[in-house]
Design a protein around this motif. Sequence first.
Motif, PDB file in Angstrom:
ATOM      1  N   CYS A   6       0.862  -1.188   0.000  1.00  0.00           N
ATOM      2  CA  CYS A   6       0.000   0.000   0.000  1.00  0.00           C
ATOM      3  C   CYS A   6       0.896   1.234   0.000  1.00  0.00           C
ATOM      4  CB  CYS A   6      -0.926   0.017   1.214  1.00  0.00           C
ATOM      5  SG  CYS A   6      -1.858   1.558   1.312  1.00  0.00           S
ATOM      6  N   CYS A   9       0.103   3.275   3.354  1.00  0.00           N
ATOM      7  CA  CYS A   9       0.593   2.649   4.591  1.00  0.00           C
ATOM      8  C   CYS A   9       2.090   2.368   4.503  1.00  0.00           C
ATOM      9  CB  CYS A   9      -0.156   1.352   4.856  1.00  0.00           C
ATOM     10  SG  CYS A   9      -1.908   1.590   5.220  1.00  0.00           S
ATOM     11  N   HIS A  60      -7.366  -0.056  -0.420  1.00  0.00           N
ATOM     12  CA  HIS A  60      -6.997  -0.678   0.853  1.00  0.00           C
ATOM     13  C   HIS A  60      -8.183  -0.511   1.807  1.00  0.00           C
ATOM     14  CE1 HIS A  60      -3.696  -1.310   4.149  1.00  0.00           C
ATOM     15  NE2 HIS A  60      -4.509  -2.334   4.002  1.00  0.00           N
ATOM     16  N   CYS A  64      -6.113   1.519   5.306  1.00  0.00           N
ATOM     17  CA  CYS A  64      -6.176   2.971   5.349  1.00  0.00           C
ATOM     18  C   CYS A  64      -7.350   3.518   4.551  1.00  0.00           C
ATOM     19  CB  CYS A  64      -4.875   3.559   4.824  1.00  0.00           C
ATOM     20  SG  CYS A  64      -4.593   3.201   3.082  1.00  0.00           S
TER      21      CYS A  64
HETATM   22 ZN   LIG Z   1      -3.077   1.411   3.179  1.00  0.00          ZN
END
Ligand SMILES: [Zn+2]
Lengths: 90, 176, 960
Positions: A6, A9, A60, A64
């Motif tokens: 990600c 993240c 995601h 997040c």
């Molecule tokens: Zn994420």
Amino acid sequence: MLLIHCPYCEEDRPEVEFVYGGEAHIARPLDPATLSDEEWEHYLYIRRNPRGRHHERWRHTHGCGRFFNAVRDTVSDRFEQTYKAGEPRK
Amino acid sequence: MSDVLAIPALAVAGTDLALEAQAVTASGVALTLEAPASRWSLRARTAQALSGVIGRAVPARIGETLDGIACLGPDEWLADLPAGTALPDGAGQPVSVVDISARGVVIRVEGAGAATVLSSGCPLDLDRFAVGRATRTVFETVEVILWRESATVFRVFVWRSFAPWLWHALKAAERG
Amino acid sequence: MSGYRLPAGGRVNRAAPLDFTFDGRAHSGFAGDSLASALVASGQMLFGRSFKYHRPRGILGMGTEEPNALVTVDRGGAGPGWGRRTPNLRAPSVPLYQGLTAQSQNRYPSLKFDLGAVNDRLGAFFPAGFYNKTFMWPRSAWEKLYEPAIRRMAGLGASPTERDPDHYDATYAHCEVLVVGGGLAGIDAALAAAADGGRVILIDEQDELGGGALSDQALWGEVADKTMALRRLGNVMVLTRTTAFGYYHQNFVGAVEQLTDHLAPAQASGARERLWRIRAGEVILAQGAIERPLVFDGNDVPGVMLSSAGRALAVRYGVAVGRAVAVMAVHDSGWRDALALKAAGVNVVAVIDLRGEVAADLVAAVRGAGIAVHLGHAVTQVAGRHGVSGVTFAPGGTGQGQQLAVDALLMAGGWTPTVHLWSHAKGSLRWDDTWGAYLPDVAQENCRAVGAGAGAWDMGAGLALGTLPGPKPIWQTKAFVDFQNDVKARDIDLAVREGMRSIEHIKRYTTNGMATDQGKTSNLNGLQIASGSLSKPVTDIGLTTFRPPYTPQTFGALMGHHKDALFQPIRKTVIDGWADARGAVFENVAQWRRARYFPQGGEDMHAAVARECLAVRQQVGMFDASTLGKIEVVGPDAAEFLNRMYTNPWKALAPGRCRYGLLLREDGFITDDGVSARLAPDRFHLTTTTGGAARVLAMMEDYLQTEWSDLDVWLTSTTEQWAVIAVQGPLARAVIAPLVEGIDLAPGAFPHMAIREGTICGVPTRLFRVSFTGELGYEVNVPAEHGRMVWEAIHASGQAHGITPYGTETMHVLRAEKGYVIVGQDTDGTLTPDDAGMAWAVGTKKPDFVGKRSLARPDMSAPGRKQLVGLLTEDPQEVLEEGAQIVADPDQPVPMTMLGHVTSSYHSATLGRSIAMAVIADGRARDGQVIHVPMPGRTIRARVSASTVFYDPQGSRLDV
Ligand SMILES: [Zn+2]
């Protein structure tokens, strides 16, 4: 189960946290009313579906929450890279 | 009443899963239902923008926690504050402050095997999940927020209607 | 000891005898036995009947590769309707326990006398491609004659019909190094990996570590020492009875650990199996190698088995495979096995080897052990049907035969490294002439292979053959390649002669390698035979694909947590318990459980719903609407965002007011709807359908994040923050008035489609004045933790007004009387707002909204589109079936031209008749026309009503 990096993240996370979002870099036309039926059809329905390098959207969702873009090889199922939404096509 | 088939002793019984105040997993880890608290979903483009509106410091990096506030995403924070704590609603400001105190519950998983119990359904590497870190993730098909309070304590935030299933799935975990 | 148990030796515990039954007959064995070793010890060589020809079969191997000895193990039930019966277990892999109950399979009426064996006599009629060819015979013959007969005669164990009382555990695990296979190579790899300090997991399918070394007494000490060393390390987890069944991307390995199946049922507690989902930094595959059978006439007679099996029986289990044993070898390992058997006390009478020359030390050692040696010979015939009574062997397989009186024949055909998991992970393979097999070559993951599975183990030298040379032409032999699917060498030869060229075609034509063992003993021999028939090198034939699972796994293990009460989360509202206590009947809506109706005094649904409907129309009802999806939309651009999402205008909506919103997909079709309220200039409380909550939030996030990221607005799911109690009916105001504070309920101050914030029963409320019934109504939103208390308070307050709790069925009837649409029931993803009769909800002056451009496509306004209309049956008591098809002319021949279908249909107690909604081509233009609904045996007449509103079309009951 894949691991997906990600870009928000900044770590690899398990695939079950993500939702696939179709081909990337298909922007909604700013003024759809000015498009011909053919142009609108192309925007709505026509996708590249390539064998090999594919630019696609993921979200995601169970992390997040952000949509981002990825380049994935549709043959090997390997991610080449992921990058934030809004960044130019890689 | 729906038909409840007689389920033998070995299986997790009954279709009416209910939350309990406390339980111990099959592997000896303690589960506790935490008392209600003041919980908020906070949104803003930056930590500074949010901080300015609510008058509290907020962590800037995803996964970090600070004084009861966890950063879940680039524009999302979870505030877990003592019951009764109020926050400014940010009217007219480019922020979103939403009370979610009643939306879910927190299951406290405590014991040397806490990480192992959670690993029964959570795909993250919890051995490597630092104390003080929080993230949204899943336990099998249920979305949760994990918040590691100490080496042996995880707090699991879950929406209310998923909590009984999660509670009993954790309780059934045999490793840990 | 009677039978075939050797007087000493083996790893079984002779001080711990165990009783068990096979086909109802009592046997006994020892702790440490497998079902197969215990049966052989008691003289049982016949284990089952083959799949197609019902030929008697014994064991072929003593490990995972076993294709023949499949049994059903019954571990007893837990009451009527519950059972633990598992078919198709490999007898060598079933650990013995006290009281084990096993049955043979695929035989009728008994194992020894099996009627299906007539298939064997008719073998000429079941050649390769039999099924493909049979399908070309007259279809009626297939359906009536062949298929039933084949189904009765063929097949493996029967699926259990009882419910499984066991539960299953599941877990994720993470490690730096995962080692698959606990033989010495795997043990060494795990020890080396552990020295780096990372987390190491070692898994092995057997009940103790050691793998092949368990069949070599000289290595037992080393296995014990190293196992002890591993168990002492804090960073190593050893999982025995655990099978890695699949190897997936990025070193994700699925494995199943057996937890209780090796225990007597009375001693078993806890989960039966555990699913391991392991993510590893590095994977080390140490899966060893599987011995290949030799292919010759009669190689499937019980008592003919892999040499390694005979060795495992003797060395590991202390069991003689026969009173007089011969070895047919083309590989040195057979010679070593002969010596090991002899040393264990088995009477090995001869080693026959096709090779003219074999390492002198082996020959000398075997001769020195008193075993006859026949170099340059091959077995040509096996006497006996239910067991070996002798063999014939001849020079080169074709010369003058000699007979040998033996009751067991071991086959040493060389070794096939186990590359299944390597191949799951897309690792490439290379052909190796020394092994006569494919070896791991280039890995695609961070993975390496070690030990025999990598070709890095001294197994000796040997030949790699397709078939043993013999006196008969191939088409006259019964030389089996795939024992489980009954594929013979001649079937593969026939497949080639009939034009199959690729091994993938040959596999599917002959079914070679397609049984539950996935060709562990047959793939390489099949390749070699095809290679010979095609006169092409093996490497030009290709290799079939290995796919998970490596061995069959139970559904229970794969389901993990998701069984019985934990099958899936059943979401309940905070009011659910009240409804349950009141005897409500529930239905599932998405993942939610919702009260459908509240029967009283033996009412059926019809009676209960009629009573509930009339109560709402005449007095007041209360309904748990908590499952409605809710989204809080907050930020300076909130109104702008909603204006772009929904079809109707939102910017001018005043704080304190509500609006019905219709949401389209970009293709112009209705996807959701709901009433939403503006709480403040920058704050909205949206509602969605119960089933659409997650989808709508995801769709809105998508537009917000990726198309309109400049907007300052955020979305938060508040579905579970609020409990929602709908209070509906002419007396609704009177019911809530005593409980509400801080809100003026007077009609002028608080009109229909408005929202007010205040308190009810002392807790904060967002009070909506909205109606999905057509009556005066409120939807009381309170924080979920107070929902039950407020519900009970409203119920108590309503007693004086005859308040009646109602469920989703009544809600459906009431809204249908008013013609209100349920998205997903009356719409199906192909209806535009105009199709649904809701053109009024589209803001035609708005420049854009999601789906607007699609509504301008020619097809979206073309004639012939299906439109939502009302239907009234001519017989007012006739209630149409939802989903029933509609035609204009009931007398046309089948297939009729369908005009559309019924989407909603109920009996309306209020109207004293049935009502329905339907989508019908050009429906509104058919106002007043009669249409027909063909049902089995009759046709129902109904009249189209362009309007779907059956009750109070002026809406006067809302305005009170
Ligand atoms: Zn994420």
